[in-house]
Design an enzyme around this catalytic site. Structure first.
Site, PDB file in Angstrom:
ATOM      1  N   HIS A  24       0.844  -1.198   0.000  1.00 16.45           N
ATOM      2  CA  HIS A  24       0.000   0.000   0.000  1.00 16.45           C
ATOM      3  C   HIS A  24       0.883   1.253   0.000  1.00 16.45           C
ATOM      4  O   HIS A  24       0.684   2.170  -0.817  1.00 16.45           O
ATOM      5  CB  HIS A  24      -0.901  -0.013   1.234  1.00 16.45           C
ATOM      6  CG  HIS A  24      -1.745   1.206   1.406  1.00 16.45           C
ATOM      7  ND1 HIS A  24      -3.097   1.231   1.117  1.00 16.45           N
ATOM      8  CD2 HIS A  24      -1.442   2.460   1.843  1.00 16.45           C
ATOM      9  CE1 HIS A  24      -3.577   2.445   1.366  1.00 16.45           C
ATOM     10  NE2 HIS A  24      -2.595   3.205   1.815  1.00 16.45           N
ATOM     11  N   GLU A  25       1.856   1.302   0.896  1.00 18.70           N
ATOM     12  CA  GLU A  25       2.724   2.470   0.986  1.00 18.70           C
ATOM     13  C   GLU A  25       3.650   2.579  -0.219  1.00 18.70           C
ATOM     14  O   GLU A  25       3.898   3.680  -0.727  1.00 18.70           O
ATOM     15  CB  GLU A  25       3.544   2.429   2.285  1.00 18.70           C
ATOM     16  CG  GLU A  25       2.723   2.594   3.546  1.00 18.70           C
ATOM     17  CD  GLU A  25       1.949   3.911   3.572  1.00 18.70           C
ATOM     18  OE1 GLU A  25       2.430   4.909   3.004  1.00 18.70           O
ATOM     19  OE2 GLU A  25       0.845   3.931   4.137  1.00 18.70           O
ATOM     20  N   HIS A  28       1.920   4.253  -3.115  1.00 17.48           N
ATOM     21  CA  HIS A  28       1.898   5.716  -3.011  1.00 17.48           C
ATOM     22  C   HIS A  28       3.210   6.309  -3.537  1.00 17.48           C
ATOM     23  O   HIS A  28       3.211   7.283  -4.297  1.00 17.48           O
ATOM     24  CB  HIS A  28       1.719   6.144  -1.550  1.00 17.48           C
ATOM     25  CG  HIS A  28       0.342   5.948  -1.007  1.00 17.48           C
ATOM     26  ND1 HIS A  28      -0.797   6.293  -1.692  1.00 17.48           N
ATOM     27  CD2 HIS A  28      -0.079   5.456   0.201  1.00 17.48           C
ATOM     28  CE1 HIS A  28      -1.864   6.021  -0.947  1.00 17.48           C
ATOM     29  NE2 HIS A  28      -1.446   5.507   0.204  1.00 17.48           N
TER      30      HIS A  28
END
Length: 234
Positions: A24-25, A28
């Site tokens: 998820h990170e 980004h």
């Protein structure tokens, strides 16, 4: 008493959660880089190494308490929640700051939904291999089911339209600039409001349980949808 296989359940839950949070990170960071902002790369956070994204409270303490509490009481994991240290993004360095921030924010939940679908597809292999090696395939099946759960919880929770959650930044990208900038200033208080609503209000107001409602309704329906989209009968 917890099931004797609690250690395997813990390992499956931790691994599923770590993968969901790390990718998820990373999503980004890579999205920001593609849109013109190298801040995450310069800070050494453009990485698939989970240790680079660890937040002592959100990645260790909160998930640890939830996992151990469930294993010691009901012997299995039914809910996981946590967060990582946010990947740094400088919206001023994005080619189109507000719209770029919206796309960067959307990349995290999009990655989680893709990972949930991928775990659903891999479940077919676990089912096929179950008769050949029941013990290992049973663990793989549980890990994949928890991967779907972890990614759905992380992705859907982050879509709440409250800064600093991804949903808040997506909404800011859709608002006129005159409204978007004041809305983004709520970021310093947003997570406190979310934690208050999720963890404190259920203990202060009888019958108010948003997490339980989400598990019964939103997450359960999303889980069924993932199974349907990955070719499983529901």
């Amino acid at each position: 008493m917890p099931d004797p296989g609690w250690l395997q359940e813990l390992l499956a839950a931790v691994l599923a959660t770590v993968i969901a949070i790390t990718l998820h990170e990373a999503a980004h960071g890579y999205a920001a880089l593609g849109l013109g902002d190298p801040t995450a790369r310069e800070a050494g956070r453009l990485s698939l190494n989970p240790l680079r994204h660890v937040d002592r409270v959100g990645t260790v303490l909160v998930p640890g308490v939830l996992l151990l509490g469930q294993l010691l009481t009901i012997g299995r994991v039914e809910f996981m929640f946590g967060w990582a240290k946010p990947v740094p993004v400088d919206m001023r360095r994005l080619r189109n700051p507000l719209q770029g921030m919206m796309l960067v924010a959307a990349a995290g939940p999009a990655m989680n939904f893709f990972l949930a679908w991928l775990a659903g597809m891999l479940l077919h292999l676990a089912v096929l291999g179950d008769s050949a090696s029941p013990d290992s395939m049973t663990w793989a099946y549980r890990f994949l089911a928890l991967s779907i759960l972890a990614n759905l919880v992380l992705g859907l929770f982050n879509l709440l339209p409250i800064p600093p959650l991804d949903g808040g930044r997506i909404l800011a990208g859709l608002l006129p600039r005159s409204l978007a900038l004041p809305y983004l200033r709520l970021e310093r208080w947003g997570i406190l409001l979310v934690l208050f609503a999720v963890f404190l209000l259920p203990r202060l107001v009888q019958g108010f349980d948003p997490v339980g409602w989400a598990l019964r309704r939103v997450i359960a329906n999303a889980f069924d949808l993932v199974l349907l989209l990955s070719g499983h009968a529901t």
